[in-house]
Motif scaffolding. Structure first.
Motif, PDB file in Angstrom:
ATOM      1  N   THR A 143      -3.386 -12.737   4.716  1.00  0.00           N
ATOM      2  CA  THR A 143      -3.900 -13.429   3.338  1.00  0.00           C
ATOM      3  C   THR A 143      -5.290 -12.552   3.070  1.00  0.00           C
ATOM      4  O   THR A 143      -5.932 -13.088   2.181  1.00  0.00           O
ATOM      5  CB  THR A 143      -3.851 -14.831   3.294  1.00  0.00           C
ATOM      6  N   GLY A 144      -5.589 -11.680   3.514  1.00  0.00           N
ATOM      7  CA  GLY A 144      -6.833 -11.040   3.269  1.00  0.00           C
ATOM      8  C   GLY A 144      -6.940 -10.303   2.170  1.00  0.00           C
ATOM      9  O   GLY A 144      -5.908 -10.387   1.388  1.00  0.00           O
ATOM     10  N   PRO A 145      -7.791  -9.520   2.136  1.00  0.00           N
ATOM     11  CA  PRO A 145      -8.128  -8.525   1.068  1.00  0.00           C
ATOM     12  C   PRO A 145      -6.897  -7.712   0.609  1.00  0.00           C
ATOM     13  O   PRO A 145      -6.434  -7.046   1.628  1.00  0.00           O
ATOM     14  CB  PRO A 145      -9.454  -7.737   1.080  1.00  0.00           C
ATOM     15  N   ASP A 146      -6.558  -7.462  -0.592  1.00  0.00           N
ATOM     16  CA  ASP A 146      -5.509  -6.178  -0.915  1.00  0.00           C
ATOM     17  C   ASP A 146      -6.205  -5.012  -1.211  1.00  0.00           C
ATOM     18  O   ASP A 146      -7.349  -5.124  -1.671  1.00  0.00           O
ATOM     19  CB  ASP A 146      -4.763  -7.116  -2.130  1.00  0.00           C
ATOM     20  N   ASP A 147      -5.619  -4.037  -0.952  1.00  0.00           N
ATOM     21  CA  ASP A 147      -5.860  -2.757  -1.351  1.00  0.00           C
ATOM     22  C   ASP A 147      -4.911  -1.829  -1.880  1.00  0.00           C
ATOM     23  O   ASP A 147      -3.549  -2.219  -1.707  1.00  0.00           O
ATOM     24  CB  ASP A 147      -6.297  -1.922   0.269  1.00  0.00           C
ATOM     25  N   ASP A 148      -5.294  -0.599  -2.602  1.00  0.00           N
ATOM     26  CA  ASP A 148      -4.186   0.147  -3.161  1.00  0.00           C
ATOM     27  C   ASP A 148      -3.561   0.777  -2.000  1.00  0.00           C
ATOM     28  O   ASP A 148      -4.016   0.783  -0.856  1.00  0.00           O
ATOM     29  CB  ASP A 148      -4.956   1.180  -4.076  1.00  0.00           C
ATOM     30  N   ARG A 149      -2.238   1.161  -2.456  1.00  0.00           N
ATOM     31  CA  ARG A 149      -1.554   1.648  -1.441  1.00  0.00           C
ATOM     32  C   ARG A 149      -2.176   3.002  -0.860  1.00  0.00           C
ATOM     33  O   ARG A 149      -2.951   3.775  -1.555  1.00  0.00           O
ATOM     34  CB  ARG A 149      -0.177   2.004  -2.240  1.00  0.00           C
ATOM     35  N   ILE A 150      -1.767   3.404   0.222  1.00  0.00           N
ATOM     36  CA  ILE A 150      -2.499   4.423   1.018  1.00  0.00           C
ATOM     37  C   ILE A 150      -1.817   5.796   0.548  1.00  0.00           C
ATOM     38  O   ILE A 150      -0.586   5.704   0.380  1.00  0.00           O
ATOM     39  CB  ILE A 150      -2.419   4.573   2.654  1.00  0.00           C
ATOM     40  N   GLU A 151      -2.649   6.754   0.010  1.00  0.00           N
ATOM     41  CA  GLU A 151      -2.198   8.009  -0.694  1.00  0.00           C
ATOM     42  C   GLU A 151      -1.380   8.520   0.383  1.00  0.00           C
ATOM     43  O   GLU A 151      -1.941   8.802   1.716  1.00  0.00           O
ATOM     44  CB  GLU A 151      -3.016   8.832  -1.138  1.00  0.00           C
ATOM     45  N   GLY A 152      -0.393   9.589   0.123  1.00  0.00           N
ATOM     46  CA  GLY A 152       0.255  10.358   1.177  1.00  0.00           C
ATOM     47  C   GLY A 152       1.634  10.288   0.775  1.00  0.00           C
ATOM     48  O   GLY A 152       2.264   9.759   0.003  1.00  0.00           O
ATOM     49  N   SER A 153       2.478  11.179   1.529  1.00  0.00           N
ATOM     50  CA  SER A 153       4.088  11.335   1.384  1.00  0.00           C
ATOM     51  C   SER A 153       4.796  10.140   1.853  1.00  0.00           C
ATOM     52  O   SER A 153       4.202   9.379   2.636  1.00  0.00           O
ATOM     53  CB  SER A 153       4.506  12.613   2.205  1.00  0.00           C
ATOM     54  N   ALA A 154       5.909   9.954   1.044  1.00  0.00           N
ATOM     55  CA  ALA A 154       6.503   8.653   1.572  1.00  0.00           C
ATOM     56  C   ALA A 154       7.295   9.000   2.860  1.00  0.00           C
ATOM     57  O   ALA A 154       7.756  10.168   3.257  1.00  0.00           O
ATOM     58  CB  ALA A 154       7.768   8.619   0.428  1.00  0.00           C
TER      59      ALA A 154
END
Length: 300
Positions: A143-154
């Motif tokens: 339930t901690g801080p949310d971040d943007d998704r990590i950039e990179g290939s799927a």
């Protein structure tokens, strides 16, 4: 680091933060996408090394897949299992925890390593303290801080075999008048209202805002002011409105986790030290019987 993490995903909410937390302590991060094939395609772009899809039929709830997911992850091996606070993900996480013999943490804010042990910072004491829980294997509701998704290939998607499930959803019935999951504005009610006779104040504010009504767990279980479908919190429902106004709410972690994804949160409370103010962008310290009518007029 040498640690291995599996993330249980029944939705993509807060997945960016969960993957980021796992990356800080793990060499390998995998996602078990439990639900539709579309879900697996969505979570594959969040920066995991591996995505395994456990695809359920449209009429099968995801919770009965818990033993199947747990057996797969236990056989693959893992040190850490993580999920968000949705009811379905928590149910499956519990099965995984039992299968791998992990310590369970219900409100993890961050993860770290201490030698061979995993350390979870667990929020306790009505969000006033952090306890460090250490164990070789850990299962955490993050339930901690949310971040943007990590950039990179799927990540490539694998499909796990799913056994025949006898459980079936035989129908769906939407609770009358509720739309917390998609509401753009929500007004939350706490025990500060003191009595049912004061609820028309909140109804007037909600009408002026065009907002959905929500409440804390005691307003439902103890006072019977509202039905359970209106409870906002990790035990019941979550919402991510553009605007959330909390009226007379002290700020228990169960409730605040329910609106953590609101774009703007406002609290009205006569106690300047109320915990709710730590979770809101704006705080109004004052008597709600003065503040709420003023807000209602302003929204009109």
């Amino acid at each position: 680091m040498g640690k291995k993490t599996w993330i249980i995903a029944t939705e993509s909410r807060r997945l960016g933060g969960i993957v980021a937390a796992a990356r800080r302590v793990s060499d390998s991060v995998s996602i078990a996408a439990v639900g539709s094939s579309d879900l697996a395609s969505e979570v594959a772009s969040y920066g995991a090394d591996r995505v395994v899809a456990f695809v359920a039929s449209d009429d099968v709830p995801v919770e009965p897949l818990g033993p199947c997911v747990a057996e797969f992850i236990a056989a693959d091996g893992t040190d850490i299992a993580l999920s968000n606070d949705s009811g379905s993900a928590r149910c499956i996480l519990g099965a995984v925890a039992g299968a791998i013999g992990a310590a369970v943490v219900g409100n993890a804010q961050a993860l770290s390593l201490d030698g061979d042990n995993v350390v979870a910072d667990n929020l306790i004491a009505n969000a006033k303290a952090i306890e460090a829980v250490s164990a070789p294997r850990m299962a955490c509701i993050y339930t901690g801080p949310d971040d943007d998704r990590i950039e990179g290939s799927a990540a490539a998607i694998e499909c796990a075999p799913v056994p025949s499930i006898e459980d079936r959803a035989i129908g769906f019935e939407e609770a009358t008048g509720t739309g917390l999951a998609t509401a753009s504005r929500v007004v939350g009610v706490g025990m500060g209202l003191a009595t049912r006779d004061n609820l028309p104040l909140i109804d007037a504010l909600a009408d002026a805002m065009g907002a959905e009504l929500a409440c804390t767990l005691p307003c439902c279980d103890d006072m019977r002011w509202y039905p359970s479908e209106r409870v906002l919190g990790s035990s019941h429902n979550t919402a991510s409105p553009d605007l959330y106004i909390a009226v007379g709410i002290s700020g228990s972690p169960n409730h605040t986790s329910g609106f953590r994804d609101a774009k703007t949160a406002v609290a009205v409370n006569n106690d300047p030290d109320a915990e709710i103010f730590n979770c809101c962008k704006y705080g109004i310290v004052g008597d709600l019987f003065d503040v709420v009518p003023a807000l209602t007029e302003a929204f009109k």
